[in-house]
Enzyme design. Structure first.
Site, short mmCIF file in Angstrom:
data_model
loop_
_atom_site.label_atom_id
_atom_site.label_comp_id
_atom_site.label_asym_id
_atom_site.label_seq_id
_atom_site.Cartn_x
_atom_site.Cartn_y
_atom_site.Cartn_z
N TRP A 188 -0.57 9.27 -8.93
CA TRP A 188 -0.64 9.62 -7.51
C TRP A 188 -0.34 11.09 -7.26
CZ3 TRP A 188 -3.55 6.79 -4.78
CH2 TRP A 188 -3.69 5.42 -5.09
N ASP A 192 6.38 12.71 -1.28
CA ASP A 192 5.64 11.46 -1.10
C ASP A 192 6.57 10.33 -1.51
OD1 ASP A 192 4.09 9.19 -1.33
OD2 ASP A 192 2.65 10.04 -2.75
N LYS A 244 4.53 -0.93 1.19
CA LYS A 244 5.39 -1.30 0.07
C LYS A 244 6.77 -1.75 0.56
CE LYS A 244 2.86 2.00 -2.79
NZ LYS A 244 2.18 1.10 -3.73
#
Length: 356
Positions: free
Chosen positions: A101, A169, A193
């Site tokens: 990511w 992030d 999440k």
């Protein structure tokens, strides 16, 4: 009905109490005889939800008034583009590469700006977090991924950025680990999440980062979305409602510190088994191991496949690794109960006895 434990990295499982609340209010939100799916995004009811969610998040993370909270669409992938669009200011931007990511974020930034990778563990299979960064003072910001879901890495201590603003992030460990928001110029996360369902991203931005960007369309402008209280366009109302319920649930569990301690306990159960097994392998430096996503392999691709299949037969699903990785991944976000991890540990022991 037997419980099914969903170890998916996202969208992830929600607490049963939150699901029941959603079910109870689905047809009539707070007795209004109007479904939450139908509530107008500019109504007083919905602004009440936004304001409550912001207030609860500020309380949980001790966010001072020098920061703004905004709810956005487009997922974290859209933030990969919006961040350099809003904050580069014509200067170089710096990124730390810790996996799949972070590489995606770097790829987007490269399209828009002169982008430096100031730390990477790629050559070592993303087995550790690079902490000794070489950040030039003229960079506009440094970007890190606080928890690498695919690689099983998590920052507990933050790297020195040489005074350059830090952007994080935190998609997969927001409210799962007690970061000090004052260490960040911006922290952002998709909610699928630890904070609800897919389709929503929240961002916490220090106000001195916000400025007018010439030629930037409003839809990509953080400042505009903040000024419009997250309803510049039709917002993902139901997703914000679910996040508000999740924030209340986190508070009811004792807050971030309590959940972080439980997450570390769950992860420790798995890492202890892996390390002593002689059958399972984890390749991450112990101090950098994630308490959110535990990755491992049997070093036999056929057995890895069997592991995922046989676990699913015992109501433990979505244990396969990310498509960029190998082996298994156990995602144990805030909503995952301790008893689920205990059940998985028992299965892992039995699987080893059967196939070693």
């Amino acid at each position: 009905m037997r419980p099914v434990y969903n170890f998916s990295a996202g969208p992830a499982m929600l607490p049963e109490s939150v699901l029941l609340k959603i079910q109870d209010e689905l047809l009539s939100y707070q007795g209004s005889n109007v479904s939450m799916l139908e509530v107008n995004h500019r109504s007083s009811e919905f602004f009440g939800i936004i304001d409550h969610a912001k207030a609860t998040l500020k309380e949980l993370m001790n966010i001072p008034d020098t920061y703004s909270i905004v709810f956005l669409q487009g997922g974290t992938s859209q933030q990969f583009a919006m961040i350099p669009m809003n904050f580069a200011k014509g200067r170089r931007v710096a990124y730390v590469d810790t996996g799949f990511w972070s590489a995606k974020a770097i790829e987007e930034a490269h399209i828009l700006n002169d982008t430096l990778v100031v730390g990477s563990s790629k050559e070592d299979g993303y087995s550790y977090l690079p902490m000794d960064l070489n950040v030039p003072e003229d960079c506009a910001y440094v970007h890190i991924t606080t928890n690498a879901t695919s690689e099983g890495l998590m920052y507990r201590d933050l790297p020195d950025t040489n005074g350059v603003p830090l952007i994080g992030d935190a998609c997969s460990n927001i409210l799962g680990f007690p970061y000090d928001i004052n260490d960040f110029a911006m922290l952002y996360a998709g909610t699928q999440k630890n904070l609800g369902m897919s389709g929503l991203t929240l961002a916490i931005i220090r106000n001195d980062m916000l400025h007018d960007v010439e030629g930037l369309p409003y839809i990509f402008d953080y400042k505009k979305h903040i000024q419009e209280n997250s309803v510049y366009n039709t917002s993902p109302t139901f997703a914000i409602y679910v996040t508000d319920l999740m924030l209340t649930w986190v508070k009811e569990q004792g807050g971030v510190e309590a959940l972080s301690q439980q997450n570390e306990r769950k992860a420790a159960m798995l890492y202890e088994l892996i390390d002593r097994s002689g059958f399972y392998s984890n390749w991450v430096k112990p101090s950098d191991r994630s308490s959110m996503n535990v990755v491992f392999t049997t070093n036999d691709e056929t057995l890895d496949t069997l592991f995922v299949e046989e676990a699913a037969q015992e109501d433990m699903i979505n244990l396969g690794a990310h498509r960029s990785s190998r082996g298994m991944r156990v995602s144990i976000y805030n909503a995952m109960p301790v008893e689920a991890v205990e059940k998985l540990v028992d299965f892992m022991n039995r699987f080893q006895e059967k196939y070693q």
